[in-house]
Design a protein around this motif. Structure first.
Motif, mmCIF file in Angstrom:
data_model
loop_
_atom_site.group_PDB
_atom_site.id
_atom_site.type_symbol
_atom_site.label_atom_id
_atom_site.label_comp_id
_atom_site.label_asym_id
_atom_site.label_seq_id
_atom_site.Cartn_x
_atom_site.Cartn_y
_atom_site.Cartn_z
ATOM 1 N N UNK A 1 -6.119 2.297 -0.740
ATOM 2 C CA UNK A 1 -5.259 3.448 -0.445
ATOM 3 C C UNK A 1 -3.797 3.241 -0.825
ATOM 4 N N UNK A 2 -3.461 2.080 -1.401
ATOM 5 C CA UNK A 2 -2.069 1.790 -1.755
ATOM 6 C C UNK A 2 -1.988 1.276 -3.188
ATOM 7 N N UNK A 3 -0.770 1.144 -3.684
ATOM 8 C CA UNK A 3 -0.560 0.645 -5.040
ATOM 9 C C UNK A 3 0.525 -0.420 -5.037
ATOM 10 N N UNK A 4 0.730 -1.023 -6.211
ATOM 11 C CA UNK A 4 1.818 -1.977 -6.378
ATOM 12 C C UNK A 4 1.630 -3.277 -5.614
ATOM 13 N N UNK A 5 2.763 -3.870 -5.182
ATOM 14 C CA UNK A 5 2.708 -5.183 -4.527
ATOM 15 C C UNK A 5 1.979 -5.123 -3.186
ATOM 16 N N UNK A 6 2.047 -3.974 -2.506
ATOM 17 C CA UNK A 6 1.345 -3.835 -1.226
ATOM 18 C C UNK A 6 -0.159 -3.975 -1.426
ATOM 19 N N UNK A 7 -0.644 -3.410 -2.513
ATOM 20 C CA UNK A 7 -2.071 -3.497 -2.817
ATOM 21 C C UNK A 7 -2.492 -4.951 -3.008
ATOM 22 N N UNK A 8 -1.668 -5.714 -3.732
ATOM 23 C CA UNK A 8 -1.990 -7.115 -3.986
ATOM 24 C C UNK A 8 -1.971 -7.944 -2.707
ATOM 25 N N UNK A 9 -0.993 -7.690 -1.836
ATOM 26 C CA UNK A 9 -0.915 -8.427 -0.567
ATOM 27 C C UNK A 9 -2.112 -8.109 0.322
ATOM 28 N N UNK A 10 -2.466 -6.831 0.386
ATOM 29 C CA UNK A 10 -3.597 -6.439 1.225
ATOM 30 C C UNK A 10 -4.905 -7.002 0.678
ATOM 31 N N UNK A 11 -5.044 -7.021 -0.662
ATOM 32 C CA UNK A 11 -6.255 -7.574 -1.271
ATOM 33 C C UNK A 11 -6.398 -9.061 -0.986
ATOM 34 N N UNK A 12 -5.264 -9.771 -0.937
ATOM 35 C CA UNK A 12 -5.319 -11.193 -0.581
ATOM 36 C C UNK A 12 -5.928 -11.370 0.812
ATOM 37 N N UNK A 13 -5.480 -10.513 1.745
ATOM 38 C CA UNK A 13 -6.033 -10.569 3.089
ATOM 39 C C UNK A 13 -7.513 -10.248 3.108
#
Length: 202
Positions: A120-132
């Motif tokens: 549901x998000x893009x950019x750096x937030x997406x990458x941080x959430x995907x790491x989690x």
């Protein structure tokens, strides 16, 4: 659970699921629901006979400070009260060190994932959430999912960790069979007496 509970207004699907799982576990166990103090609710806990809500961490509004404070207090609470097991619900990247530390010290750690916030998000937030989403399943003793899709995802991320699928639960407090209300609803909306079908999507 990092959401506001009890909810200030109508309960979300997450609120209901967390509550129902907590109540289920509480049938034969003493259970605490741990939530961040900065997101505490002004509502009374209607399930106080089943479980206790404990708000932890800082009262301040600084995002980094409050999240860090919450997880430090979670770890301390679990150890001080000799908690046997802890369930993390849709936990993000910042909760992983706490999960790993507790597991290392003998606490059984479970993780429930009911959706993929990264979608549901893009950019750096997406990458941080995907790491989690990728690393949290590796930090537990058990992963709980709501669908086959998510079960396959966590099994791929953490193939050595057991997984359990618990499908969508029905909130029996809200959704009750009531003939009179049913008749009134059908009459108001001009619905025939035939069965009314609905769908709940995963």
């Amino acid at each position: 659970y990092q959401g506001r509970f009890p909810p200030e207004k109508g309960a979300s699907g997450s609120d209901r699921r967390v509550r129902d799982i907590t109540r289920g576990v509480a049938r034969n166990n003493s259970v605490f629901m741990l939530g961040p103090f900065w997101n505490r609710s002004s509502k009374d806990n209607q399930d106080a006979q089943d479980f206790t809500i404990q708000y932890l961490g800082s009262k301040k509004s600084n995002l980094v400070h409050t999240r860090l404070s919450f997880w430090i207090h979670v770890k301390s609470f679990v150890r001080t009260n000799q908690i046997d097991a802890i369930l993390f619900y849709n936990t993000t990247l910042d909760g992983i060190p706490t999960a790993r530390s507790l597991r290392k010290n003998g606490t059984t750690v479970a993780y429930e994932i009911c959706d993929l916030p990264s979608s549901n998000v893009t950019g750096y937030k997406k990458q941080l959430i995907k790491l989690g989403e990728n690393y949290m399943p590796k930090s537990t003793n058990l992963n709980i999912t709501i669908s086959e899709f998510l079960e396959n995802k966590v099994s791929k991320a953490a193939p050595t960790v057991p997984s359990l699928r618990i499908p969508i639960l029905v909130d029996s407090d809200t959704f009750r069979h009531d003939e009179e209300k049913g008749k009134s609803f059908r009459k108001k909306h001009k619905i025939s007496k035939e069965s009314l079908k609905s769908m709940a999507s995963e």
